[in-house]
Structure formats: C-alpha cells, structure tokens
Design an enzyme around this catalytic site. Structure first.
Site, mmCIF file in Angstrom:
data_model
loop_
_atom_site.group_PDB
_atom_site.id
_atom_site.type_symbol
_atom_site.label_atom_id
_atom_site.label_comp_id
_atom_site.label_asym_id
_atom_site.label_seq_id
_atom_site.Cartn_x
_atom_site.Cartn_y
_atom_site.Cartn_z
ATOM 1 N N THR A 5 0.634 -0.994 -0.234
ATOM 2 C CA THR A 5 0.223 0.057 0.248
ATOM 3 C C THR A 5 0.852 0.700 -0.639
ATOM 4 O O THR A 5 2.168 1.165 0.686
ATOM 5 C CB THR A 5 -0.864 -0.201 1.229
ATOM 6 O OG1 THR A 5 -1.565 -0.921 1.173
ATOM 7 C CG2 THR A 5 -1.835 1.042 1.512
ATOM 8 N N GLY A 6 0.102 2.045 -0.524
ATOM 9 C CA GLY A 6 1.098 3.495 -0.254
ATOM 10 C C GLY A 6 1.583 4.427 -2.081
ATOM 11 O O GLY A 6 1.183 3.593 -2.808
ATOM 12 N N ALA A 65 7.834 1.300 2.427
ATOM 13 C CA ALA A 65 7.859 1.483 4.418
ATOM 14 C C ALA A 65 7.948 2.150 4.860
ATOM 15 O O ALA A 65 8.465 3.780 3.802
ATOM 16 C CB ALA A 65 9.036 0.313 4.475
ATOM 17 N N GLY A 85 2.858 1.519 8.049
ATOM 18 C CA GLY A 85 2.007 2.051 8.699
ATOM 19 C C GLY A 85 1.411 3.396 8.328
ATOM 20 O O GLY A 85 0.681 3.961 9.041
ATOM 21 N N GLY A 127 0.738 4.588 6.351
ATOM 22 C CA GLY A 127 -0.315 5.027 5.282
ATOM 23 C C GLY A 127 -2.380 4.209 5.800
ATOM 24 O O GLY A 127 -3.010 4.207 5.743
ATOM 25 N N GLU A 137 -0.768 -5.429 6.108
ATOM 26 C CA GLU A 137 0.175 -5.766 5.441
ATOM 27 C C GLU A 137 1.438 -7.273 5.949
ATOM 28 O O GLU A 137 1.791 -7.835 5.089
ATOM 29 C CB GLU A 137 1.166 -4.421 5.396
ATOM 30 C CG GLU A 137 0.886 -3.666 4.800
ATOM 31 C CD GLU A 137 1.245 -1.916 4.825
ATOM 32 O OE1 GLU A 137 0.752 -1.119 3.661
ATOM 33 O OE2 GLU A 137 1.730 -1.890 5.566
HETATM 34 C C1 5RP Z 1 1.191 2.010 4.572
HETATM 35 C C2 5RP Z 1 2.629 1.913 4.613
HETATM 36 C C3 5RP Z 1 3.411 2.432 3.489
HETATM 37 O O1 5RP Z 1 3.936 1.255 2.382
HETATM 38 C C4 5RP Z 1 3.953 3.329 3.942
HETATM 39 O O2 5RP Z 1 3.661 4.414 4.603
HETATM 40 C C5 5RP Z 1 5.341 3.638 2.306
HETATM 41 O O3 5RP Z 1 4.319 4.904 1.576
HETATM 42 P P1 5RP Z 1 4.879 5.227 0.972
HETATM 43 O O4 5RP Z 1 5.207 4.784 -0.311
HETATM 44 O O5 5RP Z 1 3.271 6.394 -0.035
HETATM 45 O O6 5RP Z 1 5.900 6.309 1.120
HETATM 46 O O7 5RP Z 1 3.032 1.323 5.506
HETATM 47 O O8 5RP Z 1 0.853 1.672 5.181
#
Ligand code: 5RP
Length: 227
Positions: free
Chosen positions: A29-30, A86, A98, A100, A106
């Site tokens: 996610t993200g 991450a 986390g 997001g 996850e």
């Molecule tokens: C969501 C996550 C995401 O992987 C983490 O926040 C990184 O997000 P991004 O790629 O938008 O920087 O752990 O729960």
C-alpha cells in the site's frame, strides 16, 4: 537530483521485474506501490498473467482499476512474494510501516510470503528507527489505557490518528496511535513489550521480515540491500 516522486516511480517500476508469469503476489500500500501497480497494469495488458492479494482497500481499488486479478489470501497456499513500501528502513532491514494505516493487513500478507521486497526512496533509510512516529493499531475500546501504557514504555508522545478532523479508522475497524519514540534502540524487545499490552492489535515494526530493499538514491541510481 531526482524528486522523491521520481524516485518512487523508479523503484516501483524496477520492482515489477521480480514479478513472473503465473505468480500470485502480495501487493502493498502507498504512493510508491502506486507506481508498481501502474507498471504491472501495463505488463498485464501485454500478456503477463498474475493474481494479487491486496494489503488494503486502497490497493484493492487501484488493482481493480488497473485490470489486475485479485484473490483472497484464504484461497491461496501462501505467497511466493510480497512487494510493499516502508516509512523507515534501518541497516538490518528492520522497518517502520503503517504511515498509510494498512499495517495489520500488510503484516499478515508479508508473513504469508516466502519473500518480502521493500521499495523505498533514499529518504526512508535511517541508522536507527524511530524518527518516524511508530503506528500502532489498537482496539477502540479503552484506547486511552493503551496510550498510557505506551507512554510508560518511554514514548515521548502518543497521538490518536485523525483524518479530516475525524478519528482515523483502519480497514479492520481499529484506531491508530502514532507513537513518537524518536529513537528505537531495541526494536525487537519494544515490539514484544507493545504486543504484551491488551488492546494492541499490531505494531508497525516489521522485524526480520524484509529480504530485499530496493532503494532509489538521490542521484537516480537503484541500490539493492539484502538481508
Ligand atoms: C502503509 C505503509 C506504506 O507502505 C508506507 O507508509 C510507505 O508509503 P509511501 O510509499 O506512500 O511513502 O506502510 O501502511
């Protein structure tokens, strides 16, 4: 110099090469994984046959829109591979995740996978975890008691996550506490102590889970870190 968004796109696109014909993979996610989904979408249109287990409703929606087949984790025999983003990565490839709010699903998907690949721009790499507030998913009932216990573990500030002025509720109906530890000296023992608190569902500490971290460095290069 490349922008953070360009680096996210680079690592997301690069990671698609790890996805092989016929695979069922976990999809994180993200905003970094967003670029992986875009690349996989193109490859699916060109004949790549894959199935994915999403790690959030957000990813499920994006994968649907991208024409990628979705499968329930319960209908698999485990996964060969999960690719996720991450918020922080240390030198031992321990992670904070986390940001997001999808950490619970996850972690379940990552734990079901033979291999976990993390994609990150260079700003996520740190010597010690903790500058990024550690997300902890908790049961709404009595969450303030959990907050006090986390402060008792040496956390400087524990903030109930909000979105648009409302308490943020995770895909699984829980709250998220963003915990400002500043520096986490012993991630493994902190994770154990946090799990000992009744009401804690899951933590954003992913210890000894990542196998490979694909980092996009400021000068546009790709660096691979192996566990
Ligand atoms: C969501 C996550 C995401 O992987 C983490 O926040 C990184 O997000 P991004 O790629 O938008 O920087 O752990 O729960």
């Amino acid at each position: 110099m490349f922008s953070q968004e360009e680096l996210k796109k680079r690592v997301g696109t690069y990671a698609a090469d790890y996805v092989e014909q016929g695979m069922t993979i976990g999809l994180g996610t993200g905003s970094t994984v967003y670029w992986l989904i875009q690349e996989l979408s193109q490859r699916v249109q060109q004949g790549l046959q894959i199935q994915i287990v999403p790690t959030s409703r957000q990813t499920q929606t994006l994968a649907n829109e991208a024409g990628i087949t979705i499968v329930d984790l319960n209908d698999t025999n485990g996964l060969m591979l999960t690719i996720d983003g991450a918020d922080e990565v240390d030198n031992e490839l321990n992670l904070i995740k986390g940001g997001g709010g999808a950490l619970l699903q996850e972690k379940i998907v990552a734990a079901a996978s033979k291999e976990l690949i993390i994609i990150a721009d260079g700003s996520k790499c740190v010597k010690k975890l903790g500058a990024f507030p550690l997300p902890i998913e908790v049961i709404p009932f009595g969450w303030k008691q959990v907050q006090q216990k986390i402060i008792g573990l040496g956390c400087a500030e524990v903030v109930l996550r909000e979105r648009n002025g409302q308490t943020f509720v995770s895909d699984h109906g829980h709250y998220i506490l963003d915990c400002h530890f500043n520096v986490i000296e012993k991630p493994l023992s902190l994770n154990t102590s946090l799990h000992d608190i009744p009401g804690v569902v899951e933590t954003g500490l992913f210890i000894n889970m990542a196998d490979i971290v694909i980092v996009g460095t400021e000068d546009g290069k790709i660096e691979l870190k192996h566990a």
